[in-house]
Each structure stands twice: as structure tokens, then as C-alpha cells.
Write a protein that holds these residues in place. Structure first.
Motif, short mmCIF file in Angstrom:
data_model
loop_
_atom_site.label_atom_id
_atom_site.label_comp_id
_atom_site.label_asym_id
_atom_site.label_seq_id
_atom_site.Cartn_x
_atom_site.Cartn_y
_atom_site.Cartn_z
N LEU A 26 -2.65 1.37 11.47
CA LEU A 26 -3.12 1.87 9.98
C LEU A 26 -2.20 1.34 8.80
N GLY A 27 -0.61 0.78 9.47
CA GLY A 27 0.08 -0.22 8.52
C GLY A 27 1.44 0.89 7.84
N LEU A 28 1.71 0.61 7.08
CA LEU A 28 2.73 1.58 6.38
C LEU A 28 2.59 2.51 5.85
N ARG A 29 4.02 3.45 6.23
CA ARG A 29 3.57 4.89 5.52
C ARG A 29 4.99 5.40 4.75
N PHE A 30 5.29 4.98 3.18
CA PHE A 30 6.43 5.80 2.85
C PHE A 30 6.21 6.89 2.42
N GLU A 31 7.63 8.56 3.24
CA GLU A 31 7.48 9.60 2.71
C GLU A 31 8.46 9.22 1.62
#
Length: 252
Positions: free
Chosen positions: A226-231
Motif C-alpha cells: 500500500l505504500g507509506l503511512r504518515f500519522e
């Protein structure tokens, strides 16, 4: 659903860069309200932010609703109702209604499964992505060169180039596992916007100067599918779908 006008405007402004412009899928020109969240996506970047007031499921046509709300007093209480094909807004001195697409046509929030994650100083990372972005290609037929390469590991490095010139910067940051990914240029702009607009929570210290100088961090996660997640702080998340491919040899 009841929410203060100013807060709803702020939510739409936060999501605006992730709303698709002139989309082929009409629902992507709207923000989805569902399950205590507001969601926007242009299929490259999805942004989800917590809005506890949301107790219905509906699409909000961004451009049309913003045109109405910019003339509505911010302290007014806004009542939002929906029924199939229609969104209704009402406040003390007025009301408006809009035709809307079926919320079922809006993409689902993907089930992100991190392979690796770590906290990164985004006061260093995101400005670096922005600095190298002008060196990326503007030709959409070369997607690998049209994005920004992010080399995760110890240290973290960012780079971009169009085949004729390049920019590269090594950052004093570390990520738990080595990965090389390519972030779409439009996603860099969305991340910059979120970095600027999401709240900065100071550390629990009594002295004013350390609180003002505190760095801003985000939890960054990598999922090979899915890629990158930034929280970001205060319940805002961005999921970035990465460019498929490998960066050129000049990065090695």
C-alpha cells in the motif's frame, strides 16, 4: 450532525489538497464523512482526519460547499443532514442543499499493515522533500523521475532528478529498516500542507523556550503493498501510494 462552521471549514481546508480536481470518478471531487472521520483522496494520496461530530455517511462536494461556507459566520452551529442524492446544510440565518454522488462509489480506506514503522522528525523530512521536488521531471510519461526518491534507513536520504540535473540530501534521521521508495510529486505537496496545518503539540515542559523549539514528529510506516503511512498529531493520517519502479543508478 451538528458542528461549528469554523471547525467544518477548517476540516475541509485540511483535506483540500487531497481532493481530486476534475476527476473521472465524480465522487473523488468530494470529501467523505463516515464513522467519525472525514476522508479525501485523489488516488495517489488519501487523507483521513478524526471528526468526532460525524454521525452520518455522506459525500460533501468540496468546491460548492466551500463557496457557501465562506460567507457563513464561523461561530454559527451548522446542521448537516443527508438522504440519497442530497446533502443539506442549515444554520441560524440560512440553509443550502447540494446534489451528491453515492457514497458507495468513494474508495474504501485500505487496511494498512506496516512491515516497518518509526517516528521521524518531519520538521527535517518534509522540508527536504519539498527542496528537492523542483528537480523532479514534470513529464508524466516518466513517473519514476517525476517523483521524489526517499531512501529510508540510517541515515535517511531524499533525492530527485529529471535525467539532466539532480538534487540529493542526507538527513540526520534514522528509520528501522532500509527501503527505497518513490513518492509522487503531488503527494509531497499534500504532506507539506498537512505538516503546516496539523497541530504542533509541545512536550510537557514548564519552560516556554523548549516548548516553542520542540520538533514536530510523525509516525511513518511502510507497507510493501500500500505504500507509506504518515500519522500526524490529533488524529490525521495520510496514506501515500508509491510510484512503481526503481530510481536511476545515479542515486547509488
Amino acid at each position: 450532525m451538528d458542528i461549528q462552521v469554523a471547525r467544518f471549514r477548517q476540516t475541509l481546508e485540511l483535506l483540500k489538497p487531497a481532493v481530486a480536481r476534475d476527476p473521472k470518478i465524480k465522487s473523488l471531487g468530494s470529501v467523505l464523512l463516515k464513522d467519525g472521520k472525514a476522508i479525501a483522496t485523489n488516488l495517489e494520496t488519501m487523507v483521513i482526519t478524526a471528526v468526532p461530530e460525524v454521525d452520518l455517511t455522506t459525500l460533501v462536494p468540496l468546491k460548492e460547499v466551500n463557496e457557501v461556507l465562506k460567507f457563513t459566520p464561523g461561530l454559527e452551529l451548522l446542521t448537516i443532514k443527508s438522504k440519497p442524492g442530497k446533502l443539506s446544510l442549515a444554520w441560524a440565518d440560512g440553509s443550502a442543499s447540494f446534489p451528491v454522488e453515492d457514497s458507495g462509489s468513494f474508495p474504501d480506506v485500505p487496511e494498512f499493515t506496516p512491515e516497518t514503522e518509526g517516528s521521524l522528525n518531519i520538521d527535517a523530512l518534509i522540508p527536504a522533500l519539498v527542496r528537492v521536488l523542483p528537480y523532479a521531471a514534470t513529464d508524466s510519461t516518466r513517473p519514476v523521475l517525476a517523483g521524489v526518491t526517499l531512501i529510508l534507513g540510517d541515515p535517511v536520504e531524499v533525492a530527485a532528478g529529471d535525467g539532466y540535473r539532480m538534487a540529493d540530501q542526507v538527513l540526520p534521521l534514522a528509520f528501522p529498516k532500509h527501503n527505497i521508495v518513490i513518492i509522487p510529486s503531488s503527494s509531497v505537496a499534500v504532506l507539506k500542507h498537512l505538516w503546516e496545518k496539523t497541530p504542533r503539540t509541545p512536550p510537557p515542559v514548564e519552560a516556554l523556550v523548549p516548548a516553542l523549539l520542540a520538533k514536530k514528529f510523525a509516525m511513518v510506516a511502510f507497507d510493501g503493498k500500500l505504500g507509506l503511512r504518515f500519522e500526524f498529531d490529533k488524529g490525521t493520517t495520510a496514506i501515500v501510494h508509491l510510484v512503481d519502479g526503481q530510481p536511476p543508478d545515479w542515486l547509488k
